[in-house]
Motif scaffolding. Structure first.
Motif, PDB file in Angstrom:
ATOM      1  N   LEU A  11     143.580  -0.742  27.746  1.00 36.33           N
ATOM      2  CA  LEU A  11     143.448   0.575  28.393  1.00 36.33           C
ATOM      3  C   LEU A  11     144.831   1.324  26.942  1.00 36.33           C
ATOM      4  O   LEU A  11     145.615   1.461  26.738  1.00 36.33           O
ATOM      5  CB  LEU A  11     144.356   0.203  30.149  1.00 36.33           C
ATOM      6  CG  LEU A  11     143.591  -0.351  31.279  1.00 36.33           C
ATOM      7  CD1 LEU A  11     144.147  -0.854  31.945  1.00 36.33           C
ATOM      8  CD2 LEU A  11     142.194   0.781  30.935  1.00 36.33           C
ATOM      9  N   SER A  13     148.494   2.672  26.201  1.00 40.30           N
ATOM     10  CA  SER A  13     149.748   2.264  27.027  1.00 40.30           C
ATOM     11  C   SER A  13     149.623   0.136  26.912  1.00 40.30           C
ATOM     12  O   SER A  13     150.502  -0.234  27.390  1.00 40.30           O
ATOM     13  CB  SER A  13     150.377   2.706  27.927  1.00 40.30           C
ATOM     14  OG  SER A  13     150.716   4.264  27.859  1.00 40.30           O
ATOM     15  N   ALA A  14     148.573  -0.298  26.505  1.00 38.04           N
ATOM     16  CA  ALA A  14     148.783  -1.780  26.383  1.00 38.04           C
ATOM     17  C   ALA A  14     149.037  -2.408  25.655  1.00 38.04           C
ATOM     18  O   ALA A  14     149.221  -3.294  26.103  1.00 38.04           O
ATOM     19  CB  ALA A  14     147.417  -1.890  26.587  1.00 38.04           C
ATOM     20  N   LYS A  16     148.248  -2.175  22.290  1.00 35.42           N
ATOM     21  CA  LYS A  16     147.454  -1.478  20.940  1.00 35.42           C
ATOM     22  C   LYS A  16     148.315  -1.064  19.287  1.00 35.42           C
ATOM     23  O   LYS A  16     148.412  -2.400  19.143  1.00 35.42           O
ATOM     24  CB  LYS A  16     145.917  -0.932  21.319  1.00 35.42           C
ATOM     25  CG  LYS A  16     145.605  -1.508  22.374  1.00 35.42           C
ATOM     26  CD  LYS A  16     144.345  -0.725  22.524  1.00 35.42           C
ATOM     27  CE  LYS A  16     144.641   0.912  22.379  1.00 35.42           C
ATOM     28  NZ  LYS A  16     145.173   1.703  23.799  1.00 35.42           N
ATOM     29  N   ILE A  19     151.495  -3.744  18.971  1.00 36.00           N
ATOM     30  CA  ILE A  19     151.055  -4.789  18.510  1.00 36.00           C
ATOM     31  C   ILE A  19     150.055  -4.737  16.857  1.00 36.00           C
ATOM     32  O   ILE A  19     150.554  -5.480  15.771  1.00 36.00           O
ATOM     33  CB  ILE A  19     149.807  -5.750  19.104  1.00 36.00           C
ATOM     34  CG1 ILE A  19     150.721  -5.950  20.652  1.00 36.00           C
ATOM     35  CG2 ILE A  19     149.603  -6.757  18.539  1.00 36.00           C
ATOM     36  CD1 ILE A  19     149.653  -6.263  22.009  1.00 36.00           C
ATOM     37  N   ARG A 119     154.358   2.294  31.895  1.00 36.57           N
ATOM     38  CA  ARG A 119     155.071   2.505  30.238  1.00 36.57           C
ATOM     39  C   ARG A 119     154.944   4.389  30.081  1.00 36.57           C
ATOM     40  O   ARG A 119     155.478   4.814  29.985  1.00 36.57           O
ATOM     41  CB  ARG A 119     154.260   1.790  29.382  1.00 36.57           C
ATOM     42  CG  ARG A 119     154.856   0.190  29.338  1.00 36.57           C
ATOM     43  CD  ARG A 119     153.871  -0.472  28.387  1.00 36.57           C
ATOM     44  NE  ARG A 119     154.389  -2.428  28.468  1.00 36.57           N
ATOM     45  CZ  ARG A 119     153.482  -2.487  27.302  1.00 36.57           C
ATOM     46  NH1 ARG A 119     152.567  -2.614  27.125  1.00 36.57           N
ATOM     47  NH2 ARG A 119     153.934  -3.903  27.764  1.00 36.57           N
ATOM     48  N   HIS A 156     152.016  -9.293  27.540  1.00 35.11           N
ATOM     49  CA  HIS A 156     153.019  -8.125  28.166  1.00 35.11           C
ATOM     50  C   HIS A 156     154.599  -7.472  27.804  1.00 35.11           C
ATOM     51  O   HIS A 156     155.193  -7.128  28.037  1.00 35.11           O
ATOM     52  CB  HIS A 156     153.002  -7.235  29.002  1.00 35.11           C
ATOM     53  CG  HIS A 156     152.063  -7.839  30.415  1.00 35.11           C
ATOM     54  ND1 HIS A 156     150.615  -8.127  30.657  1.00 35.11           N
ATOM     55  CD2 HIS A 156     152.554  -7.629  31.579  1.00 35.11           C
ATOM     56  CE1 HIS A 156     150.635  -8.541  31.716  1.00 35.11           C
ATOM     57  NE2 HIS A 156     151.751  -8.120  31.930  1.00 35.11           N
ATOM     58  N   PRO A 159     157.780  -9.816  23.294  1.00 31.59           N
ATOM     59  CA  PRO A 159     158.069  -8.520  22.487  1.00 31.59           C
ATOM     60  C   PRO A 159     156.262  -8.711  21.409  1.00 31.59           C
ATOM     61  O   PRO A 159     155.649  -9.534  21.239  1.00 31.59           O
ATOM     62  CB  PRO A 159     158.764  -9.469  21.191  1.00 31.59           C
ATOM     63  CG  PRO A 159     160.280 -10.922  21.941  1.00 31.59           C
ATOM     64  CD  PRO A 159     158.870 -11.307  22.678  1.00 31.59           C
TER      65      PRO A 159
HETATM   66  N1  ADP Z   1     154.228  -7.028  24.244  1.00 37.71           N
HETATM   67  C1  ADP Z   1     154.340  -5.988  24.387  1.00 37.71           C
HETATM   68  N2  ADP Z   1     153.313  -5.366  23.292  1.00 37.71           N
HETATM   69  C2  ADP Z   1     153.113  -4.283  23.220  1.00 37.71           C
HETATM   70  N3  ADP Z   1     153.825  -3.082  23.588  1.00 37.71           N
HETATM   71  C3  ADP Z   1     154.884  -3.513  24.787  1.00 37.71           C
HETATM   72  C4  ADP Z   1     155.291  -4.814  24.371  1.00 37.71           C
HETATM   73  N4  ADP Z   1     156.411  -4.249  24.719  1.00 37.71           N
HETATM   74  C5  ADP Z   1     156.192  -3.256  25.225  1.00 37.71           C
HETATM   75  N5  ADP Z   1     156.109  -2.523  24.879  1.00 37.71           N
HETATM   76  C6  ADP Z   1     155.914  -0.677  24.384  1.00 37.71           C
HETATM   77  O1  ADP Z   1     154.538  -0.694  25.040  1.00 37.71           O
HETATM   78  C7  ADP Z   1     154.330   0.317  25.012  1.00 37.71           C
HETATM   79  C8  ADP Z   1     153.005   1.468  24.039  1.00 37.71           C
HETATM   80  O2  ADP Z   1     152.898   1.197  23.364  1.00 37.71           O
HETATM   81  P1  ADP Z   1     151.138   1.704  22.562  1.00 37.71           P
HETATM   82  O3  ADP Z   1     151.379   0.593  21.386  1.00 37.71           O
HETATM   83  O4  ADP Z   1     151.495   3.074  21.951  1.00 37.71           O
HETATM   84  O5  ADP Z   1     150.513   1.576  23.372  1.00 37.71           O
HETATM   85  P2  ADP Z   1     148.552   1.738  23.298  1.00 37.71           P
HETATM   86  O6  ADP Z   1     148.527   2.214  21.428  1.00 37.71           O
HETATM   87  O7  ADP Z   1     147.719   0.550  23.836  1.00 37.71           O
HETATM   88  O8  ADP Z   1     148.296   3.187  23.672  1.00 37.71           O
HETATM   89  C9  ADP Z   1     155.560   1.273  23.667  1.00 37.71           C
HETATM   90  O9  ADP Z   1     156.154   1.298  24.164  1.00 37.71           O
HETATM   91  C10 ADP Z   1     155.700  -1.234  23.994  1.00 37.71           C
HETATM   92  O10 ADP Z   1     157.119  -0.508  22.307  1.00 37.71           O
END
Ligand code: ADP
Ligand code: PPS
Length: 177
Positions: A11, A13-14, A16, A19, A119, A156, A159
């Motif tokens: 989703l 803000s997951a 992706k 990571i 988030r 989630h 870290p």
């Molecule tokens: N375990 C975790 N893994 C990934 N992101 C995390 C985690 N814990 C907190 N976060 C935070 O959640 C947010 C995820 O955003 P993002 O990576 O841009 O999501 P997506 O690409 O899925 O939309 C970031 O602000 C990140 O710092």
């Protein structure tokens, strides 16, 4: 060096992108050639003509899969943090890699919707709630959960580096890192 595509689906803000970047740092430090196919850049430079209808998302995911496979077939670790909400398009990308004999890993970043919407990195959930946006994945547009991903991340609360390490371990197990 053996290339591979690692597709991180999940989703908005997951986690992706976060990571993928953490994994990229580690792989580069180890000497691998790495490209992160960033979702926003792809939509600007590869799919500026596309929106978020089912047909457009499907076309977008297939295009990205094509580019990722090209990179991976030349020894690059192609890391792809793209939502890819539909099973059929994800399977088309996997099938394309299989047909080309290129390694492919699907990673489901399985952060619950409640955590993603709290988030709300880009403010999309708030915009949807305010009625400024419709068709948001997981809220008023489908997200078909992967039934058999190569890896499902449910970390989630930990870290991002921990999730990156789990993907790295899978790459190692498959002889790719
Ligand atoms: N375990 C975790 N893994 C990934 N992101 C995390 C985690 N814990 C907190 N976060 C935070 O959640 C947010 C995820 O955003 P993002 O990576 O841009 O999501 P997506 O690409 O899925 O939309 C970031 O602000 C990140 O710092
Ligand atoms: N309606 C709607 N639904 C979902 N996402 C939306 C939407 N509108 C804009 N965005 C933002 O577009 C970013 C890139 O989407 P993707 O290319 O990964 O989506 S897809 O695979 O084509 O479904 C995606 O990035 P991430 O938040 O990094 O996942 C969203 O921030």
């Amino acid at each position: 060096m053996t290339g591979a595509t690692v597709w991180l689906t999940g989703l908005p803000s997951a986690g992706k992108t976060t990571i993928a970047r953490a994994l990229a740092r580690r792989l580069r430090w180890e000497g691998h050639a790495v490209e992160v196919l960033d979702g926003d850049e792809l939509r600007t430079f590869l799919s500026a003509d596309l929106g978020f209808s089912r047909a457009d998302r499907d076309t977008h995911v297939r295009r990205v899969g094509f580019v990722a496979e090209l990179l991976a077939s030349h020894g690059v670790k192609a890391l792809v943090p793209v939502i890819a909400p539909y099973e059929t398009s994800r399977e088309a990308v996997r099938a394309h890699h299989q047909a080309e004999g290129t390694a492919y890993l699907e990673v489901h970043v399985a952060t619950p919707l409640s955590v993603c919407s709290a988030r709300d990195v880009k403010g999309l959930y708030a915009r949807q709630a305010a009625g400024d946006l419709t068709g948001l994945t997981g809220v008023d547009d489908p997200y078909e959960e992967p039934q058999a991903p190569d890896l499902r991340l449910e970390a989630h609360g930990a870290p991002a580096e921990e999730s990156a390490a789990a993907v790295h371990a899978l790459l190692t197990e498959r002889g790719l890192a």
